[in-house]
Write a protein that holds these residues in place. Sequence first.
Motif, PDB file in Angstrom:
ATOM      1  N   SER A 161      27.907  32.184  76.050  1.00 41.71           N
ATOM      2  CA  SER A 161      27.905  33.342  76.681  1.00 41.71           C
ATOM      3  C   SER A 161      27.711  33.067  78.117  1.00 41.71           C
ATOM      4  O   SER A 161      28.226  33.781  78.883  1.00 41.71           O
ATOM      5  N   TRP A 162      26.673  32.332  78.388  1.00 40.49           N
ATOM      6  CA  TRP A 162      26.319  31.958  79.964  1.00 40.49           C
ATOM      7  C   TRP A 162      27.662  31.276  80.309  1.00 40.49           C
ATOM      8  O   TRP A 162      28.153  31.233  81.588  1.00 40.49           O
ATOM      9  N   ARG A 165      30.716  33.451  80.958  1.00 41.23           N
ATOM     10  CA  ARG A 165      30.485  34.635  81.901  1.00 41.23           C
ATOM     11  C   ARG A 165      31.517  34.979  82.776  1.00 41.23           C
ATOM     12  O   ARG A 165      31.656  36.317  82.853  1.00 41.23           O
ATOM     13  N   ARG A 166      32.203  33.918  83.270  1.00 39.04           N
ATOM     14  CA  ARG A 166      33.314  34.320  84.494  1.00 39.04           C
ATOM     15  C   ARG A 166      34.594  34.602  83.688  1.00 39.04           C
ATOM     16  O   ARG A 166      35.775  34.919  84.319  1.00 39.04           O
TER      17      ARG A 166
END
Length: 336
Positions: A161-162, A165-166
């Motif tokens: 998810s990190w 994230r973009r």
Amino acid sequence: METLPLGFWGVALLVALAFVFDFMNGFHDAANSIATVVSTGVLKPQQAVLLAAVCNVLAVGVFHLGVAATIGKGIVAPGVVDSQIVFGALVGGIAWNLLTWWYGIPSSSSHALIGGIVGATMAKAGSGPLLAPGLLKTVAFIVISPLLGFALGALAMVGVSWAMRRSSPLRADNLFRRLQLVSAGLYSLGHGGNDAQKTIGIIWLLLISAGYSAASDPMPPTWVIGCCYLAMGLGTMFGGWRIVKTMGQRITRLRPVGGFCAEAGGAATLFLASALGVPVSTTHTITGAIYGVGSVRNPSAVRWGLAGNIALAWGLTIPATAAIGALFYGLARLLS
């Protein structure tokens, strides 16, 4: 109690029964390998089954035989084992697999077999022949494997998810639809590597008790290893469709990114357990990983109440199969 002699054809029949158990193991646990990749829509069921079966068989060249050694020499003293114990253990495992498959309960084939061994052995000679180190680490991993799967699945979900994230949801979805093919293959590799060895171990135990192998042998015969991996792969080919819905949809709804993280966490747990020679439940492992992913993605969407039913089945497995194993050990003694 005196151990009854067993001729060649008796050994052959019990080996055949062990292959039936191995087939049922693959059949019962196929859902663990394919549920996530099918529920996310990455593969059709037939494609997923083929991938899982091939990886089950390829595992023969990846893992050492530590799990087989634990089953063959680390649960009960080999000198106590006779044909009746092996028969009781196998029937206990097969009966439990059929029962839980029929009701769609994701239980453990591994612990069903171990429970059968323990019950049949205790019916013959009490608890004395049981080997505490092997049993304790096996029982400990009933708790450790789902917790480790949960933690690794959750960590993978947080990390992904990190990292993404973009990225747009569509791009992430397309990327992990491809990556999930890799994670599903790795999980099926770990499944074959851990589970096929359990049947290798009980056949090895039988061959030692019948005098066809020595307890000092470093590994079982090559034909046992090859046949067990093939039987596991064939069982997976036929699949346990009743359990797919529970594993892939009823716990939480998964998207490809979640399926990838659950399979990656489950695969890492299985690879670690196999390296340590611990027979673990692939069912426990992937269930924990799916819960871990769901808890990160959307805790309110996880059906936590289902965990209680699944855990109850896990807790009942060894006592129930021990009772069945003891019963059929006694029946085999009466008919001998």
